[in-house]
Design a protein around this motif. Structure first.
Motif, PDB file in Angstrom:
ATOM      1  N   PRO A  98      12.448   4.344 -17.830  1.00 63.67           N
ATOM      2  CA  PRO A  98      13.652   3.842 -18.515  1.00 63.67           C
ATOM      3  C   PRO A  98      13.853   2.335 -18.408  1.00 63.67           C
ATOM      4  O   PRO A  98      14.476   1.729 -19.281  1.00 63.67           O
ATOM      5  N   ASP A  99      13.333   1.720 -17.342  1.00 70.23           N
ATOM      6  CA  ASP A  99      13.534   0.279 -17.168  1.00 70.23           C
ATOM      7  C   ASP A  99      12.527  -0.555 -17.961  1.00 70.23           C
ATOM      8  O   ASP A  99      12.506  -1.781 -17.858  1.00 70.23           O
ATOM      9  N   GLY A 100      11.684   0.111 -18.771  1.00 74.19           N
ATOM     10  CA  GLY A 100      10.709  -0.608 -19.581  1.00 74.19           C
ATOM     11  C   GLY A 100       9.366  -0.792 -18.908  1.00 74.19           C
ATOM     12  O   GLY A 100       8.434  -1.326 -19.510  1.00 74.19           O
ATOM     13  N   SER A 101       9.237  -0.353 -17.666  1.00 75.33           N
ATOM     14  CA  SER A 101       7.949  -0.452 -16.980  1.00 75.33           C
ATOM     15  C   SER A 101       7.057   0.719 -17.385  1.00 75.33           C
ATOM     16  O   SER A 101       7.516   1.704 -17.972  1.00 75.33           O
ATOM     17  N   LEU A 102       5.784   0.602 -17.071  1.00 73.29           N
ATOM     18  CA  LEU A 102       4.808   1.631 -17.437  1.00 73.29           C
ATOM     19  C   LEU A 102       3.986   1.996 -16.211  1.00 73.29           C
ATOM     20  O   LEU A 102       3.280   1.153 -15.651  1.00 73.29           O
ATOM     21  N   TYR A 103       4.096   3.257 -15.789  1.00 73.58           N
ATOM     22  CA  TYR A 103       3.320   3.761 -14.651  1.00 73.58           C
ATOM     23  C   TYR A 103       1.997   4.304 -15.174  1.00 73.58           C
ATOM     24  O   TYR A 103       1.966   5.073 -16.142  1.00 73.58           O
ATOM     25  N   ILE A 104       0.894   3.900 -14.527  1.00 73.98           N
ATOM     26  CA  ILE A 104      -0.444   4.292 -14.976  1.00 73.98           C
ATOM     27  C   ILE A 104      -1.227   4.872 -13.805  1.00 73.98           C
ATOM     28  O   ILE A 104      -1.403   4.219 -12.769  1.00 73.98           O
ATOM     29  N   CYS A 105      -1.690   6.100 -13.959  1.00 78.39           N
ATOM     30  CA  CYS A 105      -2.575   6.706 -12.966  1.00 78.39           C
ATOM     31  C   CYS A 105      -3.813   7.229 -13.690  1.00 78.39           C
ATOM     32  O   CYS A 105      -4.016   6.955 -14.864  1.00 78.39           O
ATOM     33  N   GLY A 106      -4.651   7.988 -12.989  1.00 81.80           N
ATOM     34  CA  GLY A 106      -5.907   8.426 -13.591  1.00 81.80           C
ATOM     35  C   GLY A 106      -6.918   7.292 -13.652  1.00 81.80           C
ATOM     36  O   GLY A 106      -7.730   7.220 -14.576  1.00 81.80           O
ATOM     37  N   CYS A 107      -6.869   6.410 -12.644  1.00 74.46           N
ATOM     38  CA  CYS A 107      -7.746   5.236 -12.632  1.00 74.46           C
ATOM     39  C   CYS A 107      -9.175   5.572 -12.212  1.00 74.46           C
ATOM     40  O   CYS A 107     -10.063   4.716 -12.288  1.00 74.46           O
ATOM     41  N   GLY A 108      -9.410   6.809 -11.762  1.00 68.58           N
ATOM     42  CA  GLY A 108     -10.751   7.226 -11.369  1.00 68.58           C
ATOM     43  C   GLY A 108     -11.150   6.703  -9.997  1.00 68.58           C
ATOM     44  O   GLY A 108     -10.445   5.914  -9.374  1.00 68.58           O
ATOM     45  N   GLY A 109     -12.303   7.170  -9.526  1.00 69.69           N
ATOM     46  CA  GLY A 109     -12.841   6.687  -8.261  1.00 69.69           C
ATOM     47  C   GLY A 109     -12.030   7.063  -7.044  1.00 69.69           C
ATOM     48  O   GLY A 109     -12.044   6.346  -6.040  1.00 69.69           O
ATOM     49  N   SER A 110     -11.323   8.190  -7.088  1.00 68.23           N
ATOM     50  CA  SER A 110     -10.511   8.594  -5.939  1.00 68.23           C
ATOM     51  C   SER A 110     -11.385   8.854  -4.713  1.00 68.23           C
ATOM     52  O   SER A 110     -12.535   9.268  -4.821  1.00 68.23           O
ATOM     53  N   ASP A 111     -10.804   8.612  -3.556  1.00 67.67           N
ATOM     54  CA  ASP A 111     -11.512   8.722  -2.281  1.00 67.67           C
ATOM     55  C   ASP A 111     -11.052   9.978  -1.554  1.00 67.67           C
ATOM     56  O   ASP A 111      -9.867  10.121  -1.248  1.00 67.67           O
ATOM     57  N   GLU A 112     -11.964  10.917  -1.299  1.00 70.68           N
ATOM     58  CA  GLU A 112     -11.619  12.117  -0.543  1.00 70.68           C
ATOM     59  C   GLU A 112     -11.633  11.782   0.949  1.00 70.68           C
ATOM     60  O   GLU A 112     -12.651  11.363   1.488  1.00 70.68           O
TER      61      GLU A 112
END
Length: 201
Positions: A45-59
């Motif tokens: 709502p504040d105009g920001s954009l959350y982005i995930c799914g960037c890949g390369g996650s570390d187990e």
């Protein structure tokens, strides 16, 4: 009882005040691309954009999360600069938004995950008055209402109106912490074969 739970450390970013998001907010869920990303975009709502799914996650195994491990201190759970750069490239390929300045926030989170990617919900074997619900991965908030309903019914009445058999805490048997169950043994809650959700980076 020791649950074979591991952490998945994943990078995400937040773009600051994005004018386009105010004018036409939209969510997007993308397939894997040449940058190793499969972005998910969530306008706020504040105009920001959350982005995930960037890949390369570390187990991350339990030893790394214990005292002395590289993931013990919450302040050490930081974004992977390479994945931030990849996410920016991925976004730039699909939208001019991706060519904005450096993200306002670069961060990482630790997602709890089981060997088969399904949460643990039910009675603790051998402890009649002990119950557990954990390991919901990145869907904890989404699953919270139904998990709370199912577990409260189980605790108060001895049974749940939902079939929790797929989520039984004892389903891993003697599986060691950090050990993965063979892929062919993994099934979705409906009983059909499914890709392990923990692989969603």
């Amino acid at each position: 009882m020791r649950l074979p739970m591991t952490g998945i450390k994943s990078t995400s970013v937040i773009l600051g005040d994005v004018d386009a998001m105010r004018k036409e907010p939209f969510a997007a869920f993308c397939g894997r691309d040449a940058w190793g990303c499969h972005l998910e975009l969530y306008p706020r709502p504040d105009g920001s954009l959350y982005i995930c799914g960037c890949g390369g996650s570390d187990e991350v195994d339990n030893d790394r999360m214990r005292e002395g491990g590289d993931c013990y201190d919450p302040d050490s759970i930081a974004a992977d600069p390479a994945r931030v750069a990849a996410a920016r490239q991925s976004l730039a390929d699909m939208s001019s938004i991706g060519r904005l300045d450096v993200p306002a926030v670069e961060q990482a989170c630790m997602r709890p995950s089981t060997p088969d990617g399904l949460p643990v919900m039910g009675r603790v074997p051998g402890a009649p008055n002990a119950f557990v619900t954990a390991g919901h991965n990145c869907w904890g908030i989404l699953w919270a209402p139904i998990s709370g309903k199912a577990m409260s019914e189980l605790i108060l009445t001895g049974e749940s109106s939902l079939n929790l058999s797929r989520f039984e805490p004892g389903r891993f048997g003697t599986l060691a912490v950090g050990e993965k169950r063979p892929r062919e043994e993994m099934t979705s809650p409906s009983g059909s074969s499914a890709e392990n959700p923990k692989r969603r980076e």
